[in-house]
Design an enzyme around this catalytic site. Structure first.
Site, short mmCIF file in Angstrom:
data_model
loop_
_atom_site.label_atom_id
_atom_site.label_comp_id
_atom_site.label_asym_id
_atom_site.label_seq_id
_atom_site.Cartn_x
_atom_site.Cartn_y
_atom_site.Cartn_z
N GLU A 36 87.38 29.11 49.92
CA GLU A 36 88.49 28.24 49.26
C GLU A 36 88.88 28.92 48.03
OE1 GLU A 36 88.33 24.14 49.22
OE2 GLU A 36 86.47 24.34 50.63
N CYS B 258 92.62 29.39 41.12
CA CYS B 258 91.31 28.94 40.84
C CYS B 258 90.50 29.56 41.86
CB CYS B 258 91.08 27.23 41.03
SG CYS B 258 89.53 26.74 41.01
N CYS C 48 76.88 26.56 47.10
CA CYS C 48 76.34 26.50 45.73
C CYS C 48 74.78 25.91 45.83
CB CYS C 48 77.17 25.66 44.84
SG CYS C 48 76.76 25.61 43.04
N CYS D 242 75.00 19.45 41.99
CA CYS D 242 75.40 18.54 41.46
C CYS D 242 75.84 17.27 42.39
CB CYS D 242 76.72 18.92 40.80
SG CYS D 242 76.23 20.32 39.43
N CYS E 292 79.50 16.79 44.02
CA CYS E 292 80.18 18.00 44.10
C CYS E 292 80.28 18.50 45.65
CB CYS E 292 79.95 19.10 43.56
SG CYS E 292 80.67 20.77 43.66
N CYS F 222 87.39 21.68 44.88
CA CYS F 222 86.84 22.84 45.42
C CYS F 222 85.84 22.45 46.49
CB CYS F 222 86.20 23.50 44.36
SG CYS F 222 86.95 23.59 42.74
#
Ligand code: SAH
Length: 357
Positions: free
Chosen positions: A92, A105, A112, A116, A119, A335
């Site tokens: 994205e 961005c 990832c 976190c 997220c 995101c």
């Protein structure tokens, strides 16, 4: 064999190819100007390059890394692309518009590994790093959404992934963004956002270009940070602050600390006081980010009065703080949300992520 991506080549690598194929060396800069500066979408559109050279470029390289699988436009002018890379992975990227300012961005990884707890990108773990060309490709794609009067003024590396975990591929992309013969964007217009990997922050400071550094702190002490940002257990806050201090000394760029406000978790006066104490003698700016809803997570943003109180407490410690404006809320522009929805397919837990544009 898949063709190489033109955006994966540094200037020197392109120069070597140009010379090896018997062309004049100035052609390398010419190709880069077309690629990064003129919004073309194929080698064929590079008019002042001889047809034979255009043909060999097309034979040896691919121009775009991706195809656009989804394009959403928000009522506030924010646009979001879901790109499919050549191996089928989804990435994205977002374009945000403000008066005279067009910020893009971009992502640096598919998924990832940081985990976190608030997220969307972390929910499915890390698939792979993006290549340099795949990072730049997002910028080329977004650049081509702009009108003739508009141009990209700012780049934030705040999309999916941990940029500093993919520093090897990120640095050449940053250099191309910054170089005159590339996108020609000043270093102060480029921001790298990190969960805080001390060794990698040092490495970034070594290249000696004053890019902005944003550190995602999210908690004022290790106990709380260990819960919200699990990788902190192996890092520790003190080492991150030290590395950020060093980055500031080396580059002269004031550090931004990002702090996601999670209602009832890290938004109490006590947290603001502790954060104030931590940052009061540092040349820092705090960017408070009210939690963007991520189904299936139950974390939420605090109320406006609570948020304002947090800002005021920081100010009483002489710490500069702003609250990030929400952009593209109607297209789930935070995101990782779109990819999460795309990938979740039949998973009923993840199905609540509907796009309401
Ligand atoms: N890995 C990098 C880039 C992540 S995205 C980093 O940690 O900085 C950029 C910022 O958005 C980070 O501060 C991240 O913590 C924050 N963010 C991620 N998900 C969010 C959400 N649901 N609501 C608000 N901010 C979020």
């Amino acid at each position: 064999m898949t063709q190489r991506l033109i955006t994966d080549l540094s200037r020197d690598e392109l120069l070597a190819w140009v010379e090896a194929t018997g062309n004049a060396s100035y052609r390398a800069d010419q190709i880069r100007r077309w690629t990064y500066g003129k919004r073309v979408s194929s080698f064929d559109e590079m008019h002042d390059i001889p047809a034979t050279l255009r043909a060999s470029l097309a034979e040896d390289f691919t121009f775009f890394a991706s195809k656009i699988v989804r394009h959403q436009v928000s009522q506030d002018g924010t646009e979001k692309l879901l790109l499919e890379m050549r191996d089928g992975e989804n990435v994205e990227c977002v374009l945000m518009r403000e008066e005279k300012r067009q910020t893009v961005c971009v992502s640096t990884q598919v998924g990832c590994a940081m985990g976190c707890v608030f997220c969307a990108s972390g929910l499915m773990g890390l698939k792979r790093d993006l290549t340099t060309g795949e990072i730049l490709d997002q910028i080329l794609r977004l650049d081509r959404l702009l009108s003739l009067e508009e141009r990209i003024t700012n780049v934030v590396i705040m999309g999916m992934g941990e940029p500093l975990a993919n520093l090897k591929n990120l640095i050449p992309a940053l250099l191309t963004l910054n170089e005159k013969g590339g996108m020609g964007l000043g270093a102060r217009r480029i921001t790298v956002s990190t969960v805080g990997l001390p060794e990698k922050i040092h490495e970034l400071s070594e290249i000696n270009i004053p890019f902005n550094l944003a550190v995602s702190l999210h908690a004022p002490n290790n106990d709380l940070r260990n819960e919200i940002v699990p990788v902190n257990k192996n890092i520790r806050l003190e080492r991150i602050l030290q590395a950020a201090d060093h980055y500031f000394e080396k580059t002269g760029r004031r550090i931004t600390y990002e702090y996601v406000l999670l209602s009832g978790v890290n938004d109490a006066d006590e947290h603001a006081r502790e954060l104030g104490e931590l940052l009061t003698h540092r040349n820092a700016h705090v960017n408070l980010i009210p939690m963007n809803d991520v189904a299936p997570l139950s974390l939420t943003a605090p109320s406006a009065p609570r948020t304002n109180q947090f800002v005021e407490t920081l100010k009483s410690w002489n710490v500069n703080a702003t609250v990030r404006k929400r952009k593209g809320a109607d297209i789930d522009a935070a995101c990782g949300q779109l990819r999460l929805e795309q990938e979740s397919g039949g998973d009923p837990n993840l199905h609540a992520l509907e796009i309401n544009s």
